[in-house]
Scaffold this motif. Structure first.
Motif, PDB file in Angstrom:
ATOM      1  N   ASP A   1      33.584  41.313  27.666  1.00 23.99           N
ATOM      2  CA  ASP A   1      32.543  40.870  27.801  1.00 23.99           C
ATOM      3  C   ASP A   1      32.886  39.233  29.309  1.00 23.99           C
ATOM      4  O   ASP A   1      32.834  38.648  30.222  1.00 23.99           O
TER       5      ASP A   1
ATOM      6  N   LYS B   1      33.811  41.315  32.250  1.00 19.06           N
ATOM      7  CA  LYS B   1      32.724  41.576  33.640  1.00 19.06           C
ATOM      8  C   LYS B   1      32.113  40.018  34.048  1.00 19.06           C
ATOM      9  O   LYS B   1      31.801  39.801  35.049  1.00 19.06           O
ATOM     10  N   ILE B   2      32.236  38.999  33.178  1.00 20.39           N
ATOM     11  CA  ILE B   2      32.375  37.581  33.854  1.00 20.39           C
ATOM     12  C   ILE B   2      33.320  36.892  35.037  1.00 20.39           C
ATOM     13  O   ILE B   2      32.674  36.574  35.882  1.00 20.39           O
TER      14      ILE B   2
ATOM     15  N   ASN C   1      34.113  39.133  37.426  1.00 17.12           N
ATOM     16  CA  ASN C   1      33.572  40.073  38.217  1.00 17.12           C
ATOM     17  C   ASN C   1      32.606  39.818  38.938  1.00 17.12           C
ATOM     18  O   ASN C   1      32.026  39.776  40.132  1.00 17.12           O
ATOM     19  N   SER C   2      31.069  39.828  38.281  1.00 13.22           N
ATOM     20  CA  SER C   2      30.186  39.463  38.440  1.00 13.22           C
ATOM     21  C   SER C   2      30.322  37.436  39.192  1.00 13.22           C
ATOM     22  O   SER C   2      29.487  37.723  40.302  1.00 13.22           O
ATOM     23  N   SER C   3      30.988  36.369  38.197  1.00 15.20           N
ATOM     24  CA  SER C   3      31.466  35.494  39.072  1.00 15.20           C
ATOM     25  C   SER C   3      31.776  36.239  40.932  1.00 15.20           C
ATOM     26  O   SER C   3      31.150  34.831  41.445  1.00 15.20           O
ATOM     27  N   TRP C   4      32.649  36.434  41.085  1.00 15.79           N
ATOM     28  CA  TRP C   4      32.759  36.923  42.374  1.00 15.79           C
ATOM     29  C   TRP C   4      32.606  37.418  43.139  1.00 15.79           C
ATOM     30  O   TRP C   4      32.522  37.163  44.181  1.00 15.79           O
ATOM     31  N   ARG C   5      31.434  38.259  42.707  1.00 17.69           N
ATOM     32  CA  ARG C   5      30.566  38.670  43.479  1.00 17.69           C
ATOM     33  C   ARG C   5      29.850  38.212  43.800  1.00 17.69           C
ATOM     34  O   ARG C   5      29.334  37.603  44.775  1.00 17.69           O
ATOM     35  N   ILE C   6      29.366  37.137  43.493  1.00 20.84           N
ATOM     36  CA  ILE C   6      28.450  35.933  43.609  1.00 20.84           C
ATOM     37  C   ILE C   6      28.464  34.613  44.715  1.00 20.84           C
ATOM     38  O   ILE C   6      28.350  34.297  45.424  1.00 20.84           O
TER      39      ILE C   6
ATOM     40  N   GLN D   1      27.825  38.355  48.431  1.00 18.79           N
ATOM     41  CA  GLN D   1      26.625  39.267  47.852  1.00 18.79           C
ATOM     42  C   GLN D   1      25.533  37.581  47.423  1.00 18.79           C
ATOM     43  O   GLN D   1      24.276  37.960  47.052  1.00 18.79           O
TER      44      GLN D   1
ATOM     45  N   LYS E   1      39.532  41.561  42.024  1.00 14.90           N
ATOM     46  CA  LYS E   1      39.011  43.358  41.725  1.00 14.90           C
ATOM     47  C   LYS E   1      39.588  43.645  40.562  1.00 14.90           C
ATOM     48  O   LYS E   1      39.014  44.618  40.111  1.00 14.90           O
TER      49      LYS E   1
END
Length: 351
Positions: A199, A202-203, A205-210, A214, A315
């Motif tokens: 988890d 995932k946080i 990676n998702s934070s980096w995309r946001i 994106q 990444k």
């Protein structure tokens, strides 16, 4: 009344000493039974792969000593440590075709990693705290691999079969039991670490995309959705009114342009350039450069170097070996920079 004789006195002293010795022996036996019970409990829990918990474990001294001796004998049987690592690699690769897809690193490098990893685990087993720390470190290095109980069993059995074939009778039952317990412990820890820390990965990676492009797409979609809703609420009558108003506005603009001449054009161009310069940062790099400029650090060349490598570092946070490679590349790039580097400024700019 006659006084006790010398013989009677010494007999009483001997009886007291015997009682004291018996008490000490009983205490030692009780402690030994508790240790045996603890060891039996630890060994029974490690007869299978345990992935629900990850705690310190202590193996019985005799079992651990046999396992360490078997490992030393295995290394001595090979011509070198590299040869021992090659034997382990071959045993795993040949006995587990389903796992061959995981062997992406060159054979020689992977063989050395197997050798060093097993060696560090076996000789750290004497200290439960050191063993847990070592296994946890290795677990983080395997976050990118999907470790499962069946795969751990395949890996464990391949190692035990290799030792049986190489050592023969010298691979005692206690040594086999000790190695099996350690391999089960390590495999279960890998699964536990990957599950519990997934988890967090995932946080990140998702934070980096946001924080990057994106986020711009999300904002544009939301804005377009709002425009569509407003247009739907206005209806056809509003569209006719808007057309009339737009014609009137156009005529007024033409009249204003004819009267003011070139001054209006200069003012318009200045406002447009000002709006372009005041663009709101929408990515991590843009926000970083904006913060560094506001804080007076400027846009140093070395900061740009870090930003160019920073995305690859984030990444690959779950792949320790790739992460190490990316950090090495960044170190080499910064080593070529001739100016002053203050990493504290970089940290303050990204906050």
């Amino acid at each position: 009344m006659a006084a006790p004789s010398t013989h009677e006195y010494f007999d009483e002293e001997a009886e007291h000493e015997d009682d004291y010795v018996d008490e000490e022996a009983a205490q030692e036996e009780e402690v030994g039974q508790e240790e045996d019970l603890f060891a039996e409990t630890a060994m029974s829990s490690l007869k299978e792969v345990q992935d629900k918990t990850f705690e310190e474990v202590r193996l019985p001294e005799d079992v651990l000593a046999e396992a360490q001796q078997a490992w030393s004998n295995f290394i001595n049987e090979a011509s070198s440590r590299d040869a021992a690592g090659e034997a382990i690699y071959a045993a795993l690769f040949d006995s587990a075709p389903s796992l061959q897809g995981l062997f992406k690193t060159p054979r020689s490098v992977m063989a050395i990693r197997f050798m060093n990893g097993l060696n560090s685990i076996i000789f750290a087993a004497s200290n439960p705290t050191a063993l847990r720390t070592q296994v946890e470190t290795l677990g983080f290095q395997h976050l990118d691999l999907e470790v499962t109980v069946p795969r751990v069993v395949i890996f464990r059995d391949a190692i035990l079969d290799l030792f049986e074939s190489e050592l023969g009778e010298r691979f005692t039952s206690k040594a086999k039991l000790g190695l099996m317990a350690l391999l089960n412990y390590v495999g279960g820890a890998y699964i536990y670490i990957r599950r519990e820390y997934a988890d967090r990965i995932k946080i990140i990676n998702s934070s980096w995309r946001i924080a990057n492009k994106q986020a711009v797409d999300i904002m544009e979609d939301a804005q377009e959705g709002g425009d569509v809703d407003e247009a739907a609420e206005a209806g056809p009558d509003a569209e006719g009114n808007e057309a009339k108003e737009s014609e009137e506005v156009l005529q007024e603009k033409q009249a204003s342009s004819a009267s003011t001449g070139g001054a209006a054009e200069v003012r318009a161009s200045g406002e447009a350039s000002k709006s372009r310069n005041a663009k709101v940062p929408t990515t991590f790099n843009e926000m970083f450069l904006f913060n560094s400029s506001v804080m007076g650090f400027g846009n140093g060349t070395w900061m740009q170097m870090i930003l160019q490598q920073f995305a690859d570092i984030v990444k690959n946070v779950a792949n320790s070996y790739r992460l190490q490679e990316e950090c090495d590349v960044l170190s080499l790039v910064l080593a070529k920079y001739r100016g002053e580097i203050k990493l504290s400024e970089f940290k303050r700019s990204e906050e």
